[in-house]
Each structure stands twice: as structure tokens, then as C-alpha cells.
Enzyme design. Sequence first.
Site, mmCIF file in Angstrom:
data_model
loop_
_atom_site.group_PDB
_atom_site.id
_atom_site.type_symbol
_atom_site.label_atom_id
_atom_site.label_comp_id
_atom_site.label_asym_id
_atom_site.label_seq_id
_atom_site.Cartn_x
_atom_site.Cartn_y
_atom_site.Cartn_z
ATOM 1 N N PRO A 354 0.822 -1.213 0.000
ATOM 2 C CA PRO A 354 0.000 0.000 0.000
ATOM 3 C C PRO A 354 0.857 1.266 0.000
ATOM 4 O O PRO A 354 2.065 1.195 0.268
ATOM 5 C CB PRO A 354 -0.813 -0.121 1.298
ATOM 6 C CG PRO A 354 -0.067 -1.096 2.136
ATOM 7 C CD PRO A 354 0.669 -2.002 1.218
ATOM 8 N N PRO A 355 0.269 2.426 -0.307
ATOM 9 C CA PRO A 355 1.051 3.678 -0.344
ATOM 10 C C PRO A 355 1.627 4.016 1.021
ATOM 11 O O PRO A 355 0.995 3.782 2.053
ATOM 12 C CB PRO A 355 0.011 4.726 -0.775
ATOM 13 C CG PRO A 355 -1.117 3.965 -1.361
ATOM 14 C CD PRO A 355 -1.138 2.642 -0.687
ATOM 15 N N GLY A 356 2.842 4.597 1.002
ATOM 16 C CA GLY A 356 3.422 5.135 2.225
ATOM 17 C C GLY A 356 4.156 4.159 3.108
ATOM 18 O O GLY A 356 4.519 4.509 4.225
ATOM 19 N N VAL A 357 4.406 2.914 2.632
ATOM 20 C CA VAL A 357 5.104 1.952 3.494
ATOM 21 C C VAL A 357 6.617 1.969 3.262
ATOM 22 O O VAL A 357 7.349 1.241 3.919
ATOM 23 C CB VAL A 357 4.560 0.515 3.314
ATOM 24 C CG1 VAL A 357 3.134 0.422 3.779
ATOM 25 C CG2 VAL A 357 4.700 0.030 1.884
ATOM 26 N N GLY A 358 7.103 2.782 2.306
ATOM 27 C CA GLY A 358 8.545 2.943 2.127
ATOM 28 C C GLY A 358 9.135 2.197 0.958
ATOM 29 O O GLY A 358 10.318 1.849 0.985
ATOM 30 N N LYS A 359 8.348 1.949 -0.098
ATOM 31 C CA LYS A 359 8.864 1.181 -1.246
ATOM 32 C C LYS A 359 9.931 1.986 -1.994
ATOM 33 O O LYS A 359 11.015 1.485 -2.280
ATOM 34 C CB LYS A 359 7.714 0.824 -2.198
ATOM 35 C CG LYS A 359 6.637 -0.028 -1.558
ATOM 36 C CD LYS A 359 5.577 -0.454 -2.559
ATOM 37 C CE LYS A 359 4.782 0.715 -3.100
ATOM 38 N NZ LYS A 359 3.982 1.405 -2.082
ATOM 39 N N SER A 678 -13.998 -12.688 0.572
ATOM 40 C CA SER A 678 -13.746 -13.094 1.956
ATOM 41 C C SER A 678 -14.876 -12.739 2.918
ATOM 42 O O SER A 678 -14.789 -13.045 4.103
ATOM 43 C CB SER A 678 -12.436 -12.482 2.450
ATOM 44 O OG SER A 678 -12.517 -11.076 2.437
ATOM 45 N N LYS A 721 -6.106 -7.892 8.480
ATOM 46 C CA LYS A 721 -7.449 -8.131 9.035
ATOM 47 C C LYS A 721 -7.386 -8.389 10.539
ATOM 48 O O LYS A 721 -8.213 -7.886 11.307
ATOM 49 C CB LYS A 721 -8.103 -9.324 8.317
ATOM 50 C CG LYS A 721 -8.438 -9.037 6.858
ATOM 51 C CD LYS A 721 -8.985 -10.263 6.155
ATOM 52 C CE LYS A 721 -9.323 -9.951 4.689
ATOM 53 N NZ LYS A 721 -9.832 -11.115 3.967
#
Length: 827
Positions: A354-359, A678, A721
Site C-alpha cells: 500500500p502507499p506510504g510503506v517505504g517502497k 472473503s 485483518k
Amino acid sequence: MKRKIPLLPLRELIVFPHEVVPLFVGREKSINALEEAMAADRHILLCAQKKAKVNDPKPEGIHDYGTIGTIIQLLRLPDGTVKVLVEGKSRAKIEEYLDTGRFFHVEAEEIEASKVTPDDDPELAALMRSVQATFENYVKLNKRVPPELAVSVQSIDNASRLADTIAAHVNFKLAAKQELLETESVRARLEKLYELMQNEIEILQVEKKIRTRVKKQMEKNQKEYYLNEQMQAIQKELGSQDEFKNELAELEDRIRRKKMSKEATERLKKELRKLKMMSPMSAEATVVRNYIDTVLALPWNERTEDKIDIEEAERILDEDHYGLEKPKQRIVEYLAVQALVKKVRGPILCLVGPPGVGKTSLAKSVARSTGRKFVRVSLGGVRDEAEIRGHRRTYIGAMPGKIIQGLRKSGSTNPVFLLDEIDKMSMDFRGDPSAAMLEVLDPEQNVAFVDHFLDLDYDLSEVLFVCTANSLHTIPLPLRDRMEIIELSGYTDEDKLKIAKQYLVPKQVELNGLEGVEIQWSDSAVKELIHHYTKEAGVRSLEREIASVLRKLAREHVKEPKKKKTFKVDAKLANKLLGPRKYRFNRAEETDMIGMANGLAYTPMGGDLLPVETTITSGKGKVTLTGQLGDVIKESATAGITYVRSRSLALGLEPDFYEHVDFHLHFPEGAVPKDGPSAGVTIVTSLVSALLAAPVRKDVAMTGEINLRGKVLPIGGLKEKVLAAYRAEIKTVLCPRENEKDLHEVPKNVMKAIEFKFVESLDEVLRVALAPLPEDHPNQSLRAFLLGESEAKLDDWREVRDWMKQRKEQEDRARETARESGQHGPH
């Protein structure tokens, strides 16, 4: 008429009214003047410099008289210069320089052309005829002027236009041309033009005689020698050098010294031979020159030495990023293999999360830890295949693709090459760029990558490609197959707290100029920002909120700079500075509810609680689904209803119960799109609870896909989750049995706080999720089913229906009695 207009200084060129001239503009001031003209009315003043060699002329170094021209066409070339087509309109004289900073901006007096016609002045008519006849003689002697021009000049009946047209095409010295431009009187201009042309004709006649005599007297070798000597003598007399020839010699030397592939060297030698035979001002020469420069600028053998220090690499990776163990481990493995093997092909890593995790920042850390150069290319929105592979040189403004441009920028054959947002590429009529990436990202093919502009094999095998993406399903399968997928999940609240305290707060304190101020951040303040001012998997919004708090503290500090103050940031102060809370996390209900079940969902922002509500009303079997649902989740609801119908006898329902009732399934937060399989177990639990009036436990949340036989199938995103269930203070989580292996990703503190039940069938789900039935509940055989002792009887459904009817009548009577006595009814 006076007017304010941008000025373009010209070197060794004078433009006359009615003349169309192509110009190559490279100076920054001149380009700024062109942009100003394009933004206004396309008019620009063209004045010659007094000294052509001066690169940055002052106002005193520019002639006062010039020509107001209109920009017909403007074209930006790949080397930064601008090619512009200008048509002269009228004479003008500079009155005042208004601005000489970014570009020359002047106030000029426009000189109107004389309107006197030959019919009005017989003497002027005679002078025009003489000039036209003289020009015809000049054209006959000078082979460089096309004969058609003499014909068109004969048809000009305007004296001013006639003088300007001839002056533009006769080979006069610049000083003479400038004098003609400055002569406002048409009669004086024609007389001067007549005199100058007579001189030129005499020179041309002498040259013709010399050429004829010399041609007869010398042989071929003598002719070549004489011409070379003549050219050198002319150059020496004028004091100028052939710059183009010097440039060619320089290019030849660079090609000889540059270490390239044999194919590239041969191609450049061939292109240089072609360039030598061209005119330096031709468009084709510009294209060839640009091609040679591009190939020479590429790193063919230039490379950086890798730092093979495992401990140092681990230290740098840990210093720059908290967590992210999988990608860090993969980089260290790559370095370890490289320490053992002399040449290892660069892996193609794809960081998905997801965005903002430091990729993106992780790729920079990879470059720092390996000692390589770093190149970033964003692929978001790329729809043209030529942006990856380059344009063929037959197109105007052709240039290499993003891959070759990035390598040229890095100056190394083995950089860390970040292909950002690879999942955001799309295709249209110009081709599919993701298909062009197949060659780039295939270790078997990129040894000989061919860019359309270069048309040469280029080795990409040493490049360490790192791709980033938010989701995998938009990346085509063949492209995904070429990459090593490393999934980055969202941060837990504890991770975010540590990242904020260790990285984000110190960074923002420095950026906001508060280094000398004592600021104490409490954990409660950071948690307040995490829970109520951001809703994300990464930490980008968290950093913005921290910066927002610090900006407000900076304002307070600036108001009283002398007063030494300590700022203690807690949850209360953060709430006061940032205003009302923006977000809330879904919480479990306070009591066990009928028809309400807690599901667990995975979103781009991380995990979240997904409640499902079901209401049963009398009807004819209509099913209503609300809550902005996708196709897959709708299919899960249909499968859930079918399963309940198939188990009607076991649950104590009449076989045709669905013909007498309508189902309404609602997913709250309708503004948020929801999809995925799910939610199947949650839908069935909510349905059974509503049909049988059996409450669902408030402290239970569940996730799992279902099939028509009641089997619970595995799902993805279990970690996110479970974290959502932890935030919502859920005590028990129901998961598919096959997902038990994924629990190793869940933090230990979360594992301790939650009880996990792994299920294989919906019967197991219902037995855990449904709360113990009330003592007066008529369906005692359902109680036996939930306890796993026996299955319910068909007659129990009728008893439940009658019991629910009696209970509703009692509540209605109690509400009516309360209304009559002025009290509120039961809720």
C-alpha cells in the site's frame, strides 16, 4: 506607434520586413524572450548584435534599428535549443530598455512603410525599374540565388517591399545590410541598394573571369591545392575558424577514445562520415549530431564498484527503515551471492504494498548500501510504447526511451534502477508499454536490449531493477512472471509509533526549524494522530499531521522568540491544534445483535472491521444488497443465500421459507467501495442470525470465502485483518483452516490478545459465532445444533416465527403504553 515588445538579439544575421527566416536559438535569455512572445501576441523585435562573438550582449552592444517579426512556428529540439520560424513585418527603432534581467524587454517605435506608389512619383518608378533590372543581372551571375526570385521581384509594385526583398537575398556585408535597414526613406534606400548591387555585380564579373582563366591553366591536383590555399587565406584574412570542422574533429577524437561495443563504434564512424557531407545548418545534420552525442554520452563500460560489506549493508538498511524484513533480507542475500560469484545478473525485484510503506525510499537505501548510482523513472500514466523503447529517428524530435535516458543520467552500467508505479501503466492506440517492459525485465533478453532511437544492442544485465506497485492484479501476468515479488504489508500501530518517534518527529523538527526548541512528544499524541487523524497502511499522512502540529508550534515560538518555552505534545494538545477528529475505526457492538455480524476486510489503507446487517421482511424472496458492492461480493451473497436454503432443514427452516420473506443485506459505510470473496462467512452468519432470531456474539469477527457445499476457503491479507480486529477490541477471530500458516506474520502482542478459531465448514462458524439462545427461545433443537448434538426439526421454524410475532406485539404494546404516559419506549 510605440509598443512594448520582447527583443531577440541576432548574431551575424539581419532580418528584413516580409522575409521568412529559420533561427536556431540556444541562449537562455533569447529562449525566455521567445516564450514571452508566444504567451502574448507572437510578436518579437529582431535586432543584430554589433559583435557576434559576445554571448551575453549589453544594450549598448545591440543595434537600435531592427525588424518586428511574427513567430510562425516554434519547435523545441532534444539538445535544449529552439528552432523558430519568423516572418518580418515592419521596421522599428528601440526607444528604451524596460528590462534586461530574464530577457530584453524594450519600448520600440514602429516605422510605417511608405505608401507612395510608382503611379504617384514617376522618378520613383524609374528608380524601381533600374533596381529590378540590376537585380536580374545579379541573379544571372550568382548561381546561389534561384532564378524564380528574379521573376517574383519583377511583379512587386511596392517600393519599400521591393527594396527589402532584394536586400534580404543579395550577399551584402552585415554593415551594409544594417545601413539599409536603418534607412527610413524609400528613395534613399533604393539608391543605396542600386549602388551596392552594382559593386557586387562588378565583383562577381571579376570572379567569373578569374575562375575561367584559372580553370584553363591548372590541372586537377593544382585546382585542389589552390582551393585549399584560397580557403585558408580567406580564413586567415577574416580571422575566423571553421567551427563546424573543429567540431567534427572533436567528435572523431571522442569516438576514437570512447570504449564501446564494436557495433556502436562502427555505427558512429558511419554517421560521422555522413555528417561531414552535410551542411551544418541542415535539419538532418542536427539529427545526426544529436544521435552521435547521445551514443557517446551513454555509459558503455563505466561502472561503479559494488560495496560487498554485508554488515555495513544491514546497518544502512536498518538505519533507513524500520521493519520491512523480507526486502532487506533479499538485498543482503544478493550481496552475499555477489561476494562469492564474480558476475551475477542483476535481479528484478518488485516491491508490492500500500502507499506510504517505504517502497521508493527502500530502493534508495539499496543503492546506498551497495554503493551504486540511483535512477528513478516514474511509469505512472505511461501509455506510449515509444516512451520505453524510444522513437525512431525518422520522427521530428525523436529521443531515446526512459530506460536509456535513465542510464545516460546515471553514467553507470550497473545502477539501481527504480521503475516506480509499474502497475499504473496503461495501453492505447500507441501500443502497450507493459509489453515493451518484457524485454527490459527479462534477464535472458536484456543482455541485448534494443532502443528504437539507438538501434544498437545495449547490455542491461548488470542493472539492479527495482519495481514498485500498489497492487499486482493490474500488472500483466507475463510481466509479473519476470519479477521477484516481495510483498510489503502495512505497519501495525506499534510500528507506526516507533517510526514516528525514531524517524518522522526528528525529521520534521529539523525541517520546521525547531531544532533548538525543546519539544516532548508523548506516545498518546502519536496514537491520537494514528487512530483519529490518519487512515492508512503507511506513514505518509502521519508525517503530514506531525508536520502540521510542528508548524503550529513554530508559529507560537516565533511570536515569543526570547521566551524559552518547552512544548509538551500530548493527545489533548494535538486534538486542540488539529481540530475535530477526522476518522474513527469501526468498533464492535456493545451487545449481541440479531442479524449483525462482524466481518474483516482488507483495503488499500490496511485492515478494517466490516459489519454486515441483515433484515428479514415479509415478501416473495427478493434479495436487496446495498453498500457500494463489487461483483465478487454480490456473488458471495448469492452463494450464501443458496447455502442457507440448502441447509434449511438442518437449521429448522421450512423448505420454501424464502418464498414468503425478502432479504436486505446492508454493508455500512456506503461511500467506501467493497469487493472480494472473503465476506462469505460473515454474510451467511448474518443471514442465519436474522432468520432464526439468534444473536451473533459481539466479540467475534470472521473472514473466509465459502462454496455451495459450506466449505470455508482461504483468503489473503490475514495480517491486516487481524490487526483491524485487534484495534476494534475483538476477542475471537474465525479464520479458514488453510490460513493457519499465515499467523507467523502477526505480531506477538496481537497473538496474545486474540483467540483464533480455525474452521473448515460453515457449521463450525455458526456454532462459534452465534450467542447462546435466550431461555425462552422456542427453537430448542437449534440450541442442540449449535452445541453439535443434533440437527433442528422442521416444526421449530414455525415456533420461532410465532415467538418473534408475539415478542414484536409485546414491544409494540409497551411502546404504546409508554407514549400515553409520556415516557420513552424501550430501545
